[in-house]
Each structure stands twice: as structure tokens, then as C-alpha cells.
Enzyme design. Structure first.
Site, PDB file in Angstrom:
ATOM      1  N   CYS A 189      -2.862 -14.243  -3.246  1.00  0.00           N
ATOM      2  CA  CYS A 189      -2.775 -14.575  -1.812  1.00  0.00           C
ATOM      3  C   CYS A 189      -3.054 -16.433  -1.571  1.00  0.00           C
ATOM      4  O   CYS A 189      -3.170 -17.308  -0.411  1.00  0.00           O
ATOM      5  CB  CYS A 189      -3.693 -13.530  -1.093  1.00  0.00           C
ATOM      6  SG  CYS A 189      -5.499 -14.430  -0.774  1.00  0.00           S
ATOM      7  N   ARG A 217       0.543  -0.798   0.061  1.00  0.00           N
ATOM      8  CA  ARG A 217       0.149  -0.248  -0.382  1.00  0.00           C
ATOM      9  C   ARG A 217       0.893   1.085  -0.014  1.00  0.00           C
ATOM     10  O   ARG A 217       0.549   2.182  -0.758  1.00  0.00           O
ATOM     11  CB  ARG A 217      -1.111  -0.238   1.384  1.00  0.00           C
ATOM     12  CG  ARG A 217      -1.963  -1.069   1.076  1.00  0.00           C
ATOM     13  CD  ARG A 217      -2.936  -0.990   2.590  1.00  0.00           C
ATOM     14  NE  ARG A 217      -3.693  -2.156   2.477  1.00  0.00           N
ATOM     15  CZ  ARG A 217      -3.772  -3.095   3.639  1.00  0.00           C
ATOM     16  NH1 ARG A 217      -2.997  -2.211   4.895  1.00  0.00           N
ATOM     17  NH2 ARG A 217      -4.573  -3.961   3.170  1.00  0.00           N
ATOM     18  N   PHE A 262     -11.353  -5.251  -5.076  1.00  0.00           N
ATOM     19  CA  PHE A 262     -11.572  -6.367  -3.854  1.00  0.00           C
ATOM     20  C   PHE A 262     -11.029  -5.470  -3.513  1.00  0.00           C
ATOM     21  O   PHE A 262     -10.274  -6.198  -2.316  1.00  0.00           O
ATOM     22  CB  PHE A 262     -10.490  -7.902  -4.348  1.00  0.00           C
ATOM     23  CG  PHE A 262     -11.005  -8.163  -5.820  1.00  0.00           C
ATOM     24  CD1 PHE A 262     -12.486  -9.534  -5.680  1.00  0.00           C
ATOM     25  CD2 PHE A 262     -10.005  -7.945  -6.669  1.00  0.00           C
ATOM     26  CE1 PHE A 262     -12.365  -9.909  -6.577  1.00  0.00           C
ATOM     27  CE2 PHE A 262     -10.597  -8.990  -8.099  1.00  0.00           C
ATOM     28  CZ  PHE A 262     -11.769  -9.285  -7.903  1.00  0.00           C
ATOM     29  N   ALA A 321     -16.041  -7.882  -8.868  1.00  0.00           N
ATOM     30  CA  ALA A 321     -15.551  -7.316 -10.097  1.00  0.00           C
ATOM     31  C   ALA A 321     -14.997  -7.943 -11.532  1.00  0.00           C
ATOM     32  O   ALA A 321     -15.370  -7.021 -12.445  1.00  0.00           O
ATOM     33  CB  ALA A 321     -14.249  -7.575  -9.199  1.00  0.00           C
ATOM     34  N   ASP A 355     -16.309  -4.080  -4.241  1.00  0.00           N
ATOM     35  CA  ASP A 355     -15.845  -4.785  -2.950  1.00  0.00           C
ATOM     36  C   ASP A 355     -17.679  -5.829  -3.783  1.00  0.00           C
ATOM     37  O   ASP A 355     -18.357  -5.048  -3.540  1.00  0.00           O
ATOM     38  CB  ASP A 355     -15.252  -4.738  -2.166  1.00  0.00           C
ATOM     39  CG  ASP A 355     -14.932  -5.993  -1.498  1.00  0.00           C
ATOM     40  OD1 ASP A 355     -14.151  -6.546  -1.249  1.00  0.00           O
ATOM     41  OD2 ASP A 355     -16.310  -7.467  -0.839  1.00  0.00           O
ATOM     42  N   SER A 356     -17.468  -7.348  -3.558  1.00  0.00           N
ATOM     43  CA  SER A 356     -18.853  -7.933  -3.619  1.00  0.00           C
ATOM     44  C   SER A 356     -19.285  -7.677  -2.667  1.00  0.00           C
ATOM     45  O   SER A 356     -20.741  -7.380  -2.128  1.00  0.00           O
ATOM     46  CB  SER A 356     -18.393  -8.955  -3.924  1.00  0.00           C
ATOM     47  OG  SER A 356     -17.974  -9.589  -3.414  1.00  0.00           O
ATOM     48  N   ASP A 378      -7.038  -7.555  -6.220  1.00  0.00           N
ATOM     49  CA  ASP A 378      -6.245  -8.158  -5.156  1.00  0.00           C
ATOM     50  C   ASP A 378      -7.217  -8.932  -4.163  1.00  0.00           C
ATOM     51  O   ASP A 378      -7.746  -8.947  -3.124  1.00  0.00           O
ATOM     52  CB  ASP A 378      -5.739  -7.092  -3.573  1.00  0.00           C
ATOM     53  CG  ASP A 378      -5.187  -7.730  -2.709  1.00  0.00           C
ATOM     54  OD1 ASP A 378      -4.927  -8.905  -2.872  1.00  0.00           O
ATOM     55  OD2 ASP A 378      -5.470  -7.008  -1.308  1.00  0.00           O
TER      56      ASP A 378
HETATM   57  N1  SAH Z   1      -7.328  -5.225  -0.795  1.00  0.00           N
HETATM   58  C1  SAH Z   1      -8.216  -5.957   0.539  1.00  0.00           C
HETATM   59  C2  SAH Z   1      -8.297  -7.318   0.993  1.00  0.00           C
HETATM   60  C3  SAH Z   1      -9.100  -8.123  -0.414  1.00  0.00           C
HETATM   61  S1  SAH Z   1      -9.794  -9.972   0.144  1.00  0.00           S
HETATM   62  C4  SAH Z   1      -7.157  -5.058   1.493  1.00  0.00           C
HETATM   63  O1  SAH Z   1      -6.177  -4.063   1.181  1.00  0.00           O
HETATM   64  O2  SAH Z   1      -7.288  -4.949   2.420  1.00  0.00           O
HETATM   65  C5  SAH Z   1     -10.755 -10.385  -0.719  1.00  0.00           C
HETATM   66  C6  SAH Z   1     -11.977  -9.015  -1.216  1.00  0.00           C
HETATM   67  O3  SAH Z   1     -12.795  -9.619  -2.114  1.00  0.00           O
HETATM   68  C7  SAH Z   1     -12.548  -9.594  -0.166  1.00  0.00           C
HETATM   69  O4  SAH Z   1     -13.472  -8.012   0.529  1.00  0.00           O
HETATM   70  C8  SAH Z   1     -14.499  -9.888  -0.993  1.00  0.00           C
HETATM   71  O5  SAH Z   1     -15.496  -9.538  -0.092  1.00  0.00           O
HETATM   72  C9  SAH Z   1     -14.128  -9.291  -1.716  1.00  0.00           C
HETATM   73  N2  SAH Z   1     -15.013 -10.210  -2.577  1.00  0.00           N
HETATM   74  C10 SAH Z   1     -14.939 -11.753  -3.602  1.00  0.00           C
HETATM   75  N3  SAH Z   1     -15.612 -12.036  -4.853  1.00  0.00           N
HETATM   76  C11 SAH Z   1     -15.052 -10.913  -5.217  1.00  0.00           C
HETATM   77  C12 SAH Z   1     -15.914 -10.142  -5.973  1.00  0.00           C
HETATM   78  N4  SAH Z   1     -16.237 -11.247  -7.118  1.00  0.00           N
HETATM   79  N5  SAH Z   1     -16.161  -9.258  -7.133  1.00  0.00           N
HETATM   80  C13 SAH Z   1     -15.772  -8.061  -5.923  1.00  0.00           C
HETATM   81  N6  SAH Z   1     -15.503  -8.462  -5.011  1.00  0.00           N
HETATM   82  C14 SAH Z   1     -15.368  -9.705  -4.319  1.00  0.00           C
END
Ligand code: SAH
Length: 397
Positions: A341, A209, A225, A277, A247-248, A301
């Protein structure tokens, strides 16, 4: 303590300090070993190998120590004190950075245990039955090492094999619920510790970040995400012209908005969307409002696409599809921060998936940085599986 005896020749990886005993390596065990119990592991020849937690499943024993020593209060205190001293040496514990990972499983010789610190609170998670059963001893040791803690919250990992006599026991081992706010590199965040994912915040992206902040000046950023909005808040501080967070999860988007408001109360150039996404990326270039069409810094991410090795093939395809989409849509000269991850996907496999995406997008792509997990998420050199976070910063012509 009961004993588990290995099959002949199956002591090699333990002699190289790898902390896992797979079920196929076991010749026999004493009668009545219970899941989560501490066991002594010996070679076929009867040599002492180590002491660890037994669990039913492919990883049968997680070794806590290769020394013949008692696993008592003093043991937990020694391990936690070593983890704390290491973090103090890193400089991640500062007034303007009071959240960090204190214990990272195998990386701290405590397989199955995670402890994250958020200011006055610790959030503990057990990923093994043995750690789950010993949570109270661990919490007691933690209080002696860090007497300044006001709360210790134990958050059950719901993937543990809970059954009769062993249940989800999330709860406070010290203190009580409170509104929790902590700082990362001088930015303030609400920590969704009781209801959020994992321990409430993704501490492993701290350094990455900080890097986005350096790239953000004047850019139009799309943070996919976003979860609690970490990358968005840094990009805003870095001078982004616009930041969109996706985010979903509705809850994640709400927390993102709160975190933006907390740091930039008058910000008018951030918006967030509870959307899928892939759908959001598909629409880039087709929206009537051009503000949704010209991103020149995109963060990807996603959650772990492969939780297990069996899912590897599909996971790699998923990474390729996602990255290809972003590469097709990003403005010329744009910067893509892309991560995986998934522990089951290694650095080379991830890079190959991203390479395939680049070729599909038919654009010239440069790798500017290769990213990984930060030093408070250390990798035990004998346990390469502990390396899980991989990232690439790409420039897309
Ligand atoms: N980048 C974030 C961590 C991401 S964790 C940080 O820095 O804190 C992954 C995230 O993806 C979760 O919050 C989850 O709700 C979201 N997610 C999972 N599937 C998704 C999709 N199809 N579209 C959008 N978001 C999604």
C-alpha cells in the site's frame, strides 16, 4: 484571495489538470500568505490556473478547482454530492454493506480530504492544513448531503505540521461517541474509529477480501498483518480449515478476536497472535505443533514500507525479504495474497520485488490475479500518484 504566480513554463502540469503545484514551480506569491489559506494560482503570463490550499513544503498548492469559482458552502456541497452519487452508482451502499469511502482525496477532486462512512457515522481526516482549517464547513455540507448521519468524527492526521494556533483537534463535529458496528459484504465488524489506525478500518481491501473467501475452502490460512481481521473473517466464512491471524499490535489482535466472535460465535478454528510477522514466518516449519507449520494460504498485507520516495530502495528490499520468506514456507500448491500500500512503490516495482523473492525461493510461481484498490477509492486520471494499493495472488508450486 491572494495570488501565487508560477515560473515560466511551469503551468504545463496544471493545464493537464494535475492538482499539485510544487514549490519549485512558484515564481512569487503575494505577501502574507498563511499556511492552509485558499490561493489563486496564475501562470507567468497571468492566466488563471486554479484555486487551492497553500501549504509550506514540497507540494505547495493542492488545487480544489480549475474553474474560477467561489469556495463556499455550495462548492463543498457540490463536491460531496458528486462523490455520494458516484458511490450510489457503484452499488457499494447496501444494507449488508454500509461502510465505504465517500471521499478519496484527489480521486474526488478534494485533495487532502478523506471521508469514510460506517453506517450512521462518518470519519473525516485531513491530510493538508487547508482541509484541516475548513473541516467545519465540510462537515456542515456533509450533513446537508447525508442528513441520515448521526455522527461526524474529525480525526486529526498527526503528521500534519501542527504548530502555534494549529493543533490536533480530533473531536466530534456532530453527535457523540458510540459503539460502532458496520457491515461489509454481510460480515459485521467493530469499527475502532476513535483509537484505531487511519479511520478505524481498512476499507480498501473489500474486493480483495471477497476474493480470498473464494479460495479459502479447506485451506489452512495465515493472515499476516491482520489489523482488525478482515481477511480472517472472510476466510472463515469461505470454509477455511484453520485461520491464524498475526499482528504486532495487541489492540489489533483483540479487535480481530472480537470480529471473529461477532460473525462466528462458535468458531474454534481461529487463533490470533500479537507477534512480529518476520519472527512468526521464520518459525514456520520449526514449530513442535504441526498446526503452525502447514499453511497453504498466506496473506501479506504489511503497512507502507515506503512513506516517501527516499525510502524506496529499502522498501523494495523489505517487500522482497517478506515475500521470499512466505514463498519458502508455504506448502506446495499454496496461494499467496501479497500487497503493497506504499504510494511511493509503483505496480512494476512491486512486481519486480515479488519476482526477486520468487527467484530466491527457487519455486515455480504463477500470477493468478493482479489486485488493486476498489472503485470507492478512485484514481483521478490526471493524478497517477493516487494509485497506491497493489496486490498479486500467486500460486506457489
Ligand atoms: N490487512 C489489514 C490491514 C493491515 S495494516 C486489514 O485488512 O485490515 C498493517 C498492520 O500491520 C497494522 O495493523 C500494524 O499493526 C501491523 N504491523 C506493523 N508492523 C508489523 C510487524 N513487524 N509484524 C506484524 N504486524 C505488523
Amino acid at each position: 484571495m491572494k495570488t501565487i504566480t508560477l515560473r515560466k513554463g511551469k503551468d504545463q502540469s496544471l493545464r493537464r489538470y494535475h492538482p499539485w503545484v510544487f514549490s519549485g514551480a512558484i515564481a512569487k506569491g503575494d505577501d502574507g500568505i498563511e499556511e492552509g489559506e485558499l490561493v489563486r494560482v496564475v501562470s507567468a503570463e497571468g492566466d488563471f490556473m486554479g484555486i487551492g490550499h497553500y501549504q509550506i513544503g514540497s507540494i505547495a498548492v493542492r488545487i480544489l478547482t480549475f474553474a474560477d469559482e467561489a469556495i463556499d458552502d455550495a462548492f463543498w456541497s457540490r463536491r460531496l454530492a458528486a462523490a455520494y452519487a458516484m458511490r450510489r452508482g457503484l452499488g457499494v451502499i447496501r444494507k449488508e454493506n454500509d461502510m465505504y469511502r465517500l471521499v478519496h482525496g484527489e480521486g474526488d477532486q478534494l485533495p487532502g480530504l478523506i471521508i469514510d462512512i460506517y453506517g450512521p457515522a462518518a470519519v473525516m481526516q485531513a491530510h493538508s492544513v487547508g482541509m484541516h482549517l475548513q473541516r467545519k464547513e465540510i462537515a456542515t455540507a456533509l450533513q446537508t448531503i447525508m442528513p441520515q448521519l448521526q455522527c461526524i468524527y474529525y480525526k486529526s492526521d498527526t503528521t500534519l505540521p501542527f504548530k502555534a494556533g494549529l493543533s490536533d483537534e480530533s473531536g466530534f463535529l456532530l453527535g457523540k461517541p458510540m459503539e460502532l458496528m458496520a457491515q461489509e459484504n454481510g460480515l459485521r465488524f467493530h469499527i475502532d474509529w476513535l483509537k484505531g489506525q487511519k479511520t478505524g478500518f481498512f476499507l480498501d481491501q473489500r474486493d480483495n477480501r471477497a476474493l480470498i473467501e473464494q479460495y479459502a475452502q479447506g485451506r489452512r490460512v495465515l493472515n499476516m498483518f491482520c489489523y482488525t481481521g478482515g481477511f480472517s473473517v472472510y476466510a472463515l466464512r469461505g470454509g477455511a480449515e484453520l485461520v491464524h491471524s498475526v499482528d504486532s499490535s495487541e489492540r489489533a489482535v483483540e479487535v480481530t478476536d472480537r470480529n471473529v466472535a461477532l460473525n462466528l460465535p462458535d468458531c474454534t478454528h481461529h487463533r490470533s497472535f500479537a507477534e512480529d510477522a518476520f519472527k512468526f514466518l521464520n518459525n514456520i516449519g520449526k514449530n513442535k505443533d504441526s498446526m503452525f507449520n502447514d499453511y497453504d494460504l498466506i496473506v501479506l498485507d504489511p503497512p507502507a514500507f515506503a512513506k516517501h520516495r527516499d525510502a524506496l530502495h529499502n522498501a523494495l528490499k523489505g517487500y522482497t525479504r517478506l515475500n521470499a520468506k512466505a514463498m519458502q514456507k508455504i506448502k506446495p500448491g499454496g496461494i499467496l495474497f501479497t500487497f503493497s500500500c506504499s504510494q511511493a512503490v509503483n505496480k512494476d516495482q512491486f512486481r519486480l520485488a515479488v519476482f526477486t523473492a520468487a527467484a530466491q525461493s527457487q519455486r515455480f510461481v504463477r500470477i493468478l490475479h493482479q489486485l488493486h484498490q476498489p472503485a470507492d477509492h478512485p484514481i483521478n486520471i490526471y493524478h497517477p500518484e493516487g494509485e497506491y494499493l497493489k496486490g498479486l495472488v500467486l500460486q506457489i508450486e
